[in-house]
Structures are given as structure tokens and as C-alpha cells.
Design an enzyme around this catalytic site. Structure first.
Site, short mmCIF file in Angstrom:
data_model
loop_
_atom_site.label_atom_id
_atom_site.label_comp_id
_atom_site.label_asym_id
_atom_site.label_seq_id
_atom_site.Cartn_x
_atom_site.Cartn_y
_atom_site.Cartn_z
N ASN A 12 0.86 -1.19 0.00
CA ASN A 12 0.00 0.00 0.00
C ASN A 12 0.90 1.24 0.00
OD1 ASN A 12 -1.82 2.04 0.50
ND2 ASN A 12 -2.27 1.42 2.61
N LYS A 14 0.05 4.23 -0.25
CA LYS A 14 -0.64 5.41 0.28
C LYS A 14 -0.44 6.61 -0.67
CE LYS A 14 0.18 3.45 4.78
NZ LYS A 14 0.04 3.60 6.21
N HIS A 98 -9.46 0.72 4.97
CA HIS A 98 -8.19 1.02 5.64
C HIS A 98 -8.44 1.99 6.79
CE1 HIS A 98 -4.13 2.45 6.35
NE2 HIS A 98 -3.71 1.34 5.75
N GLU A 100 -6.91 4.51 7.77
CA GLU A 100 -6.77 5.93 7.42
C GLU A 100 -8.02 6.45 6.72
OE1 GLU A 100 -3.02 5.52 5.38
OE2 GLU A 100 -2.08 4.98 7.29
N GLU A 170 -5.26 -5.33 10.61
CA GLU A 170 -4.29 -4.25 10.80
C GLU A 170 -4.60 -3.51 12.10
OE1 GLU A 170 -2.38 -3.02 6.87
OE2 GLU A 170 -4.13 -1.78 7.12
N GLY A 176 2.23 2.25 10.76
CA GLY A 176 3.13 3.39 10.60
C GLY A 176 3.78 3.84 11.90
N SER A 216 3.45 -2.08 10.42
CA SER A 216 4.90 -2.03 10.65
C SER A 216 5.60 -3.35 10.34
CB SER A 216 5.21 -1.55 12.07
OG SER A 216 4.72 -0.24 12.25
C1 PEP Z 1 -0.82 0.03 6.03
O1 PEP Z 1 -0.96 1.22 5.84
O2 PEP Z 1 -1.65 -0.78 5.58
C2 PEP Z 1 0.34 -0.41 6.80
C3 PEP Z 1 0.37 -1.64 7.23
O3 PEP Z 1 1.32 0.54 7.02
P1 PEP Z 1 2.76 0.29 7.69
O4 PEP Z 1 3.32 -0.98 7.11
O5 PEP Z 1 3.56 1.48 7.30
O6 PEP Z 1 2.54 0.16 9.15
#
Ligand code: PEP
Length: 253
Positions: A12, A14, A98, A100, A170, A176, A216
Site C-alpha cells: 500500500n 498510500k 483502511h 486511514e 491491521e 506506521g 509495521s
Molecule cells: C498500512 O498502511 O496498511 C500499513 C500496514 O502501514 P505500515 O506498514 O507502514 O505500518
């Protein structure tokens, strides 16, 4: 049972990468990726989809995904993109729900359910994201919250439609932040999700559903996470922006 499920690593991006930077990243990924049975899904911003579709068309294990789509088929929805438009440039997967999108754009599971329907109608496969915030986990409510998310967004689907859905667990506190869920925390939630699916549909549907972990995930922790019996891959944010890190994660199975 794990071996019969599709293992998937999705990136992703973003809101990152200009047009040229995106093309360069894909070129590097294509150059470094070894042929394997792992499905790799690239989810860049809308702007990139058409050109990346051309770049990856001959790479069997690479698929194209979008980060969102609108719930309606067409019409006066300025700034939005429909599932049919995505399908028309070679998109096969769409990230929906997601955290976000939930946090900054007010998306609810009721709305996400409509987006899920819109993608399935066009033959696209949703990657449905669910997960709890830190306060919910600390209060011990994470299993119930994720169950409620999944019931509202997905359990109106027929078994045949549900089989096209990929789930990404998630935990919001891990996205993040550099703070990864432990492999035990991921495994516990993935088992929970799979048993929910079994009780709504059946064991076979549950056994065939790919459940990814996101939050992460990086080249140092992916192997441990992916070694869990119910973790079928990862949804990768930050680490998907560097070809070397992303391919190292793919190679962690
Ligand atoms: C995500 O945005 O789906 C995600 C897992 O981000 P990150 O790997 O940066 O934590």
C-alpha cells in the site's frame, strides 16, 4: 490447510510517489522479484494504475490493486473513481476499509459494505482491512470489535462472493508506528477471524480465506509473522516504498 490458501503480499503506497518515481519503483521490484507462488499486489495511488498495469502485464505473480473506490457505479461524484474504471485499466484488487480511510474520511463499515458490493460487481477482489485502536486492545475489546467490523462489512455476502474477499488484520496502533503486533497477537486474531467465518459460512470457506497481517511489517519481522499458521501474508505500507525491503518481505515466506 495453510498451503492451499493463496499467500499474498500487498504493498500500500498510500499517497506517495510521483509518476516517474512510481515507474522507477515498479521497475526495481520487477527486476528483483523471483518467480514464486506468492501473489504480490501493488496498490499505488490512482494516478499510477494505468501505466503500472502496462509495466507488470507480463509478470505472472504481480497484480494491480487500488487503495479505494466509490460505492456507486457512475455519476456526479466529483473526485471519485468507480470500480468499473479500475477494472478497465487492469486492476484486480481494491483495499477497502483502511484505518486511514476510516479516520480521515469518516468511512464506516456500513459504507464499506457498499464499496465491497461495488467491487465484487465488477469482478474485483476487495482487501478488507479491520483492526482495533490501542485503547480497545488495552481494554480487552479487540476480538469483539474486529468481529463487529467483519459482520457489518462482509457477512451480508453469499459464500461465493465471500470467497473473493481477502482480509487484512491491521491493528491501528501498529500502522506506521514501528510497533508491530507480536506473532502471537496476530495469530490469535487470525484464528478468531477464521472461526467467525467458519461459523457464518463453513470450514471450507474459512480455510480458504487469505488473512493478511498489516502494521509495521518489515524485512526483520516478516519471517516470524508469516510463520504463524493462520497468517497468510502481509499488507505492507512504509516498507513497500523501497523495492529491496518489499521484495525481502515477499521472500520471507
Ligand atoms: C498500512 O498502511 O496498511 C500499513 C500496514 O502501514 P505500515 O506498514 O507502514 O505500518
Amino acid at each position: 490447510m495453510k498451503m492451499s490458501r493463496q499467500r499474498i503480499v500487498a504493498g500500500n503506497w498510500k499517497m506517495n510517489k510521483t509518476y516517474e518515481e512510481g515507474r522507477a519503483l515498479v521497475k526495481d521490484i520487477v527486476g528483483q522479484l523471483q518467480p514464486s507462488e506468492i501473489l504480490v499486489v501493488l496498490c499505488p495511488p490512482f494516478l499510477h494504475l494505468n501505466s503500472i498495469s502496462g509495466q507488470i502485464k507480463d509478470v505472472r505473480s504481480l497484480k494491480l490493486g487500488a487503495q479505494n473506490c466509490h460505492q456507486e457505479g457512475a455519476g456526479a461524484y466529483t473526485g471519485e473513481v468507480s470500480a468499473a474504471m479500475l477494472q478497465s485499466v487492469g486492476v484486480e484488487y481494491v483495499i477497502l476499509g483502511h484505518s486511514e480511510r476510516r479516520e480521515y474520511f469518516g468511512e464506516t463499515d456500513e459504507l464499506i459494505a457498499k464499496k465491497i458490493d461495488a467491487t465484487l460487481k465488477e469482478g474485483l477482489r476487495p482487501i478488507y482491512c479491520c483492526g482495533e485502536k490501542l485503547d480497545v486492545r488495552e481494554a480487552g475489546g479487540h476480538l469483539d470489535l474486529v468481529a463487529a467490523q467483519i459482520k457489518t462489512a462482509l457477512f451480508h455476502l453469499s459464500a461465493a462472493d465471500f470467497e473473493k474477499v481477502v482480509i487484512a488484520y491491521e491493528p491501528v496502533w501498529a500502522i506506521g508506528t514501528g510497533k508491530t503486533a507480536t506473532s502471537q497477537q496476530a495469530q490469535e486474531m487470525h484464528v478468531h477471524i477464521r472461526s467467525l467465518i467458519a461459523s457464518k459460512y463453513d470450514q471450507q470457506v474459512a480455510g480458504l480465506t487469505s488473512i493478511l497481517y498489516g502494521g509495521s511489517c518489515n524485512p526483520s519481522n516478516a519471517k516470524e509473522l508469516f510463520s504463524q499458521p493462520d497468517v497468510d501474508g502481509g499488507l505492507i505500507g512504509g516498507a513497500s516504498l523501497k523495492a529491496g525491503d518489499f521484495v525481502a518481505i515477499v521472500n520471507s515466506f
